[in-house]
Design an enzyme around this catalytic site. Structure first.
Site, PDB file in Angstrom:
ATOM      1  N   LYS A 213       8.836-139.213 -86.590  1.00 47.91           N
ATOM      2  CA  LYS A 213       8.042-140.261 -85.939  1.00 47.91           C
ATOM      3  C   LYS A 213       6.656-140.343 -86.586  1.00 47.91           C
ATOM      4  CE  LYS A 213       6.046-141.686 -81.571  1.00 47.91           C
ATOM      5  NZ  LYS A 213       5.954-141.536 -80.122  1.00 47.91           N
ATOM      6  N   GLU A 219       7.339-128.895 -90.985  1.00 45.02           N
ATOM      7  CA  GLU A 219       8.685-128.397 -91.299  1.00 45.02           C
ATOM      8  C   GLU A 219       9.486-129.475 -92.032  1.00 45.02           C
ATOM      9  OE1 GLU A 219       7.068-128.424 -88.470  1.00 45.02           O
ATOM     10  OE2 GLU A 219       7.636-126.764 -87.151  1.00 45.02           O
ATOM     11  N   GLY A 274       9.436-139.074 -79.134  1.00 46.16           N
ATOM     12  CA  GLY A 274      10.373-138.409 -80.044  1.00 46.16           C
ATOM     13  C   GLY A 274      11.639-137.956 -79.336  1.00 46.16           C
ATOM     14  N   ARG A 275      11.481-137.354 -78.158  1.00 45.60           N
ATOM     15  CA  ARG A 275      12.659-136.809 -77.459  1.00 45.60           C
ATOM     16  C   ARG A 275      13.460-137.881 -76.728  1.00 45.60           C
ATOM     17  NH1 ARG A 275       7.825-135.067 -75.839  1.00 45.60           N
ATOM     18  NH2 ARG A 275       7.101-135.515 -73.726  1.00 45.60           N
ATOM     19  N   GLU A 360       9.863-130.193 -72.722  1.00 48.59           N
ATOM     20  CA  GLU A 360       8.698-130.741 -73.419  1.00 48.59           C
ATOM     21  C   GLU A 360       8.063-131.859 -72.585  1.00 48.59           C
ATOM     22  OE1 GLU A 360       8.622-132.873 -77.457  1.00 48.59           O
ATOM     23  OE2 GLU A 360       8.271-130.816 -78.061  1.00 48.59           O
ATOM     24  N   HIS A 391      31.784-115.662 -70.215  1.00 51.25           N
ATOM     25  CA  HIS A 391      32.019-114.340 -70.794  1.00 51.25           C
ATOM     26  C   HIS A 391      30.735-113.756 -71.369  1.00 51.25           C
ATOM     27  CE1 HIS A 391      36.300-114.829 -70.190  1.00 51.25           C
ATOM     28  NE2 HIS A 391      36.093-116.103 -70.518  1.00 51.25           N
ATOM     29  N   LYS A 522       0.500-125.518 -83.708  1.00 51.11           N
ATOM     30  CA  LYS A 522       0.534-126.282 -84.972  1.00 51.11           C
ATOM     31  C   LYS A 522      -0.824-126.201 -85.660  1.00 51.11           C
ATOM     32  CE  LYS A 522       3.659-130.016 -83.574  1.00 51.11           C
ATOM     33  NZ  LYS A 522       3.827-131.450 -83.435  1.00 51.11           N
TER      34      LYS A 522
END
Ligand code: F6P
Length: 532
Positions: A213, A219, A274-275, A360, A391, A522
């Site tokens: 965005k 990263e 973004g999400r 977030e 399990h 950041k």
């Protein structure tokens, strides 16, 4: 400050006090409620857009339900919803509207209202057309690399919201995948992650989608830089790189600084968080994987849920009810965590997707007016595939001390082309329902003792063992049923979870759409890079 930030705090609403009293008075154990309330199934089953919710195992009595609906009205949840759909700047700390709902609006008509400004619909339609058109070209083998070979591997480089949604949906809809075109996702900047993918690819037939965005995420930029370097090392000339690179962003100027051309840059607006961006041009890798028709079906499912959210009264409104149950569990029953378990392998990435969306958004410390929160906000979301969890971590839910609420997701039909597929589905669904029952009812000490005696155990041994083998129960759960896992129902399901997050934020009087909490780490990483 604007009028959107001046809202009553939840603790000042009469319904909040009523719920506090009801919680203090205590409610019967779920094992009693499930037996003594014959109308429970009718009262606590809701459906919308092809999704059915079984909420019978929530710790709800008619009094609690009535007070929760009252809370929705006193907090003006319908009004807050309408403000979002109208495009008011409800993301108050960034002064932005929040209009991911417009991305799935389709064409406006009397039955399909567009409450947001008309220019929004126009830009959405234009970019959707461009993006899905390009996806179709790729699928048709009409997009070639620098030496004319057809592109056959598409790698999405992005992280967080620029990865989780499209990746989740690509996996969930794997049955629609193109037979010859592979779609890969790369989020982690660990060199191994990149190398282990690159070594399997032929550069001449590979295209990278750089999805960000902001186009400033370290990263993603690091992975994109290494991908470019790899293309060069594989013999593709600098001036030919554009054949192998596409950008998706809300910041085209930033993308241009990294050499992306306008023709190969797909856009969305800063009013898409973004999400919440799966539905935007960031869905390009998904559209490549499942095609334009599949992508449009996904949007249609989400739109069906949006319309239900817009039109149904609070008591029957699926997202509102879910949010109210969540508030009851989080704030009044002190359940700090929510385990989300899907009982279909293709939804293996649904939990991480919802985890970002919810944590977030609602992991917040301030009310809209900037004062410290007076109530607990978003829970810890965790989980994964239910059959695996049984399990692994279910033990803690059954007998540990954490108070955990649970969401189960199941599908009723499965057309996997294997002769015994129906048996597998029945096995999986039996397990899901058995877990929901075990968590709700538990098994008391007396019942455990009686069981051990029936099995012929000596009294002393039974007395010693029973405490280890009793189950506290009273763990509330929802069961979400999809008729089948297709693009439409996935769209509806994802939109349902989005709206739940929004409604909980509205009830808590917090902003779901900023994320200042990701900033400090950041900034420090950047400072370390430049040695400051
Ligand atoms: O750091 C968190 C975050 O900003 C998320 O909100 C976002 O989804 C992700 O990083 C990726 O951001 P971008 O799409 O700008 O690269």
């Amino acid at each position: 400050m604007n009028h959107l930030t001046h809202r009553p705090h939840p603790v000042d609403l009469p319904a909040w006090s009523r719920l506090t009293d009801l919680a203090r008075a205590g409610q019967p154990h779920l094992r009693e409620l499930l037996v003594t309330e014959p109308d429970r199934t009718a009262r606590l089953s809701l459906s919308a857009a092809g999704i059915t919710l079984d909420a019978t195992r929530q710790r709800l009595t008619p009094e609690v339900e009535a007070a929760l609906v009252e809370l929705a009205l006193q907090a003006d949840l319908p009004g807050q919803r309408d403000a979002m759909f109208r495009g008011e700047a409800i993301n108050t700390t960034e002064q932005r509207p929040v209009l991911h709902v417009a991305l799935r609006g389709g064409n406006a008509s009397p039955g399909n209202p567009h409450p947001w400004p008309a220019d929004v619909s126009h830009s959405v339609a234009r970019e959707l057309d461009r993006m899905t058109g390009f996806a179709e070209q790729l699928r048709a083998g009409a997009v070639t690399g620098s030496d004319g070979q057809v592109i056959r591997d598409v790698v999405n480089i992005g992280i967080g919201g620029s990865d989780l949604g499209p990746r989740m949906a690509t996996e969930a809809l794997a049955h629609l995948a193109h037979p010859e075109l592979r779609v890969h996702y790369l989020a982690n900047p660990d060199a191994w992650a990149l190398w282990s993918l690159l070594r399997t690819l032929d550069a001449r037939r590979t295209m990278f989608i750089v999805a960000s965005k902001t186009f400033t995420t370290q990263e993603t930029l690091a992975n994109a830089a290494t991908a470019r370097r790899w293309l060069l090392d594989q013999g593709i000339a600098e001036h030919e790189l554009h054949h192998h690179l596409v950008a998706v962003t809300a910041a085209p100027d930033e993308a241009a600084k990294h050499g992306h051309t306008p023709e190969r840059t797909f856009l969305f607006s800063d009013w898409v968080g973004g999400r919440y961006s799966l539905w935007s041009a960031l869905g390009l890798p998904l559209a490549v994987a499942i095609g334009r028709d599949g992508f449009l079906q996904l949007l249609a499912g989400a739109r069906a849920m949006d319309l239900h959210f817009l039109q149904a009264p609070p008591a029957q409104n699926l997202p509102m009810r879910l949010a109210l149950h969540g508030v009851w569990n989080r704030n009044f029953l002190q359940m700090h965590s929510l385990m989300l378990a899907a009982y279909t392998a293709r939804l293996g990435r649904f939990t991480p997707y919802v985890q970002q969306m919810d944590m977030e958004s609602n992991g917040k410390q301030t009310h809209l007016d900037g004062t410290p929160v007076t109530v607990d906000t978003g829970p810890v979301i965790w989980g994964g595939l239910g059959m695996d969890g049984q399990h692994a971590f279910y033990q803690l839910i059954h007998q540990g001390q954490h108070r955990v609420a649970v969401d189960f997701i199941g599908v009723r039909t499965d057309d996997t082309p294997l002769p015994l597929a129906a048996d597998h589905l029945a096995l999986v669904n039996r397990n899901m329902l058995a877990q929901a029952e075990a968590m709700a009812r538990g098994r008391s000490l007396e019942d455990t003792l009686a069981m051990l005696r029936r099995q012929g155990m000596h009294e002393a041994e039974a007395q010693a063992l029973a405490p280890h083998r009793q189950f506290h129960g009273n763990t509330p759960s929802h069961v979400f049923w999809l008729e089948q896992l297709d693009a439409f129902s996935l769209g509806a399901l994802a939109a349902l979870f989005e709206h739940r997050v929004f409604c909980q934020a509205a009830l808590w009087n917090i902003n779901a759409y900023d994320q200042w909490g990701v900033e400090l780490g950041k900034t420090l990483a950047k400072a370390m890079e430049s040695g400051r």
